[in-house]
Scaffold this active site. Structure first.
Site, PDB file in Angstrom:
ATOM      1  N   GLY A  49      56.012  32.906 -10.326  1.00  0.00           N
ATOM      2  CA  GLY A  49      57.049  32.810 -11.360  1.00  0.00           C
ATOM      3  C   GLY A  49      58.277  32.057 -10.880  1.00  0.00           C
TER       4      GLY A  49
ATOM      5  N   GLY B 186      61.103  30.735 -13.341  1.00  0.00           N
ATOM      6  CA  GLY B 186      61.812  31.678 -14.215  1.00  0.00           C
ATOM      7  C   GLY B 186      63.282  31.814 -13.853  1.00  0.00           C
ATOM      8  N   GLN B 187      63.958  32.734 -14.542  1.00  0.00           N
ATOM      9  CA  GLN B 187      65.411  32.884 -14.376  1.00  0.00           C
ATOM     10  C   GLN B 187      65.776  33.189 -12.925  1.00  0.00           C
ATOM     11  OE1 GLN B 187      67.208  36.348 -16.174  1.00  0.00           O
ATOM     12  NE2 GLN B 187      69.255  35.437 -16.247  1.00  0.00           N
TER      13      GLN B 187
ATOM     14  N   ASP C 134      53.934  28.432 -10.103  1.00  0.00           N
ATOM     15  CA  ASP C 134      54.251  28.705 -11.505  1.00  0.00           C
ATOM     16  C   ASP C 134      53.085  28.185 -12.352  1.00  0.00           C
ATOM     17  OD1 ASP C 134      57.170  29.446 -12.902  1.00  0.00           O
ATOM     18  OD2 ASP C 134      55.779  28.430 -14.247  1.00  0.00           O
TER      19      ASP C 134
ATOM     20  N   ARG D 151      53.415  26.023 -14.614  1.00  0.00           N
ATOM     21  CA  ARG D 151      53.630  24.601 -14.887  1.00  0.00           C
ATOM     22  C   ARG D 151      54.244  23.935 -13.660  1.00  0.00           C
ATOM     23  NH1 ARG D 151      59.307  24.613 -16.135  1.00  0.00           N
ATOM     24  NH2 ARG D 151      59.906  26.782 -16.028  1.00  0.00           N
TER      25      ARG D 151
ATOM     26  N   ASP E 237      48.176  30.467 -12.180  1.00  0.00           N
ATOM     27  CA  ASP E 237      48.159  31.493 -13.223  1.00  0.00           C
ATOM     28  C   ASP E 237      47.862  32.780 -12.467  1.00  0.00           C
ATOM     29  OD1 ASP E 237      47.348  33.379 -15.020  1.00  0.00           O
ATOM     30  OD2 ASP E 237      46.031  32.066 -16.161  1.00  0.00           O
TER      31      ASP E 237
ATOM     32  N   TYR F   9      56.273  46.729 -20.994  1.00  0.00           N
ATOM     33  CA  TYR F   9      56.986  46.175 -19.832  1.00  0.00           C
ATOM     34  C   TYR F   9      57.377  47.316 -18.880  1.00  0.00           C
ATOM     35  CZ  TYR F   9      60.959  43.826 -17.456  1.00  0.00           C
ATOM     36  OH  TYR F   9      61.836  43.299 -16.544  1.00  0.00           O
TER      37      TYR F   9
ATOM     38  N   LYS G  20      55.789  48.083 -15.185  1.00  0.00           N
ATOM     39  CA  LYS G  20      56.655  48.037 -14.002  1.00  0.00           C
ATOM     40  C   LYS G  20      56.697  49.401 -13.302  1.00  0.00           C
ATOM     41  CE  LYS G  20      58.029  43.748 -13.828  1.00  0.00           C
ATOM     42  NZ  LYS G  20      57.803  42.902 -12.670  1.00  0.00           N
TER      43      LYS G  20
HETATM   44  C1  AKB Z   1      64.724  42.622 -20.138  1.00  0.00           C
HETATM   45  O1  AKB Z   1      65.704  42.668 -20.906  1.00  0.00           O
HETATM   46  O2  AKB Z   1      63.561  42.846 -20.491  1.00  0.00           O
HETATM   47  C2  AKB Z   1      64.989  42.332 -18.672  1.00  0.00           C
HETATM   48  C3  AKB Z   1      65.170  43.588 -17.877  1.00  0.00           C
HETATM   49  C4  AKB Z   1      66.355  44.405 -18.048  1.00  0.00           C
HETATM   50  O3  AKB Z   1      64.327  43.917 -17.106  1.00  0.00           O
HETATM   51  N1  AKB Z   1      66.123  41.498 -18.533  1.00  0.00           N
END
Ligand code: AKB
Length: 310
Positions: free
Chosen positions: A9, A12-13, A35, A37, A49, A139, A143
């Site tokens: 990644g 990414g940010q 990444d 790309r 990937d 998410y 995590k």
């Molecule tokens: C999100 O908003 O999903 C992320 C995070 C807080 O993990 N920036």
């Protein structure tokens, strides 16, 4: 000591900035940026990937990798649109990295966790390191499962896994997408580009945040700390400051008079409402001397000084 570091990644940010900092510290050729790309970066890079475990293994062998940062992820809001892919990238790819780390004797693994692991049953103020964790998005579930596997691998295989629970990351290098905390970056661009921001959260929704320089400092300090100082492979609670959309707006409008805001909450409100408002990160402070440099005011100053709009 020369190290071979693989980052997933990388476009990414966080990845964009972290790869640069790791290369400054360990040398361009020792940090392999990966990444989906091709990236506009000097130094070794590979298309990857992360759900392709055979390719992941090929790269680990090719570069004799001894440190992995698994930054590839789908965030909270985007994750809800494709729960199976989120699980694959955020958890299954990470589980494969843990297995490969044991197989190839990788020294250290970094796993980014999130405030998304907290849910409505978690105390919202000064959320403790150990608490009730009943995440309400895929998410958060992916995590938190990753955190449990990290701790398990540490205990069972003596693998050195280190992890942080990131709040919303505020940065000017790459605009985040797919998260619930994205307003904290979008608002700056709107102020400079159009003079108006329509926020997708209510004005008084308080969320924990951190500025990018503190984010990178936290990752680098955590990964460089002596192993005996690291008391857990679960994610360390981490925070810079907490802010509502209205408080952030008030700081920006002081510097850009005439900037306006309106509120039109969408699905992300429910996600934000399930997260914590303030975080107790004392374990990170005592284990590896975490201390943020940026509060709300100097974050707003540095963001406005650095955002380039055409
Ligand atoms: C999100 O908003 O999903 C992320 C995070 C807080 O993990 N920036």
């Amino acid at each position: 000591m020369s190290r071979s570091i693989l980052v997933t990644g990388s476009g990414g940010q966080i990845g964009t900035v972290l790869v640069k900092k790791l290369r400054e510290k360990y040398g361009n050729d020792n940090v392999i940026a990966t990444d989906l790309r091709e990236l506009d970066l000097a130094g070794p890079q590979e298309i990857l990937d992360v759900t392709d475990v055979a390719r992941l293994e090929e790269l680990i062998v090719k570069y004799k990798v001894d440190e992995v940062y698994h930054l590839a992820a789908l965030l909270s809001s985007k994750g809800e649109q494709n729960i199976n892919l989120t699980w694959k990238i955020n958890f299954e790819a990470y589980k494969a990295i843990l297995e490969l780390a044991v197989k190839y004797k990788i020294d250290k693994v970094f796993f980014p966790s999130t405030i998304g692991i907290y849910g409505s049953t978690t105390p919202k103020q000064d959320t403790p390191q150990h608490s009730v964790f009943e995440p309400e998005t895929i998410y958060g579930i992916s995590k938190f499962t990753g955190e449990l596997w990290s701790e398990y691998y540490r205990n069972r295989y003596n693998l050195d896994v280190r992890s942080l629970r990131f709040p919303g990351v505020i940065s000017h290098e790459v605009i985040p997408s797919g998260g619930t905390t994205d307003f904290s970056v979008e608002m700056f661009y709107a102020a400079l580009q159009t003079g108006h921001y329509q926020c997708y959260l209510e004005a008084d929704t308080m969320l924990p945040m951190i500025y990018m320089d503190d984010t990178i400092k936290a990752i680098m300090d955590l990964m460089a700390a002596p192993e005996e100082d690291i008391s857990l492979s679960l994610g360390y609670n981490l925070s810079g400051f907490s802010v509502t959309p209205l408080q952030l707006y008030n700081e920006i409008v002081k510097r850009i008079p005439g900037f306006t805001i309106s509120y039109d909450p969408d699905d992300r409100q429910k996600i934000a409402d399930s997260w914590s408002e303030t975080i107790d990160d004392s374990r990170a402070r005592s284990d590896w001397q975490w201390k943020p440099d940026y509060d709300l005011k100097n974050t707003v100053d540095v963001m406005l000084a650095n955002i380039k709009v055409s």
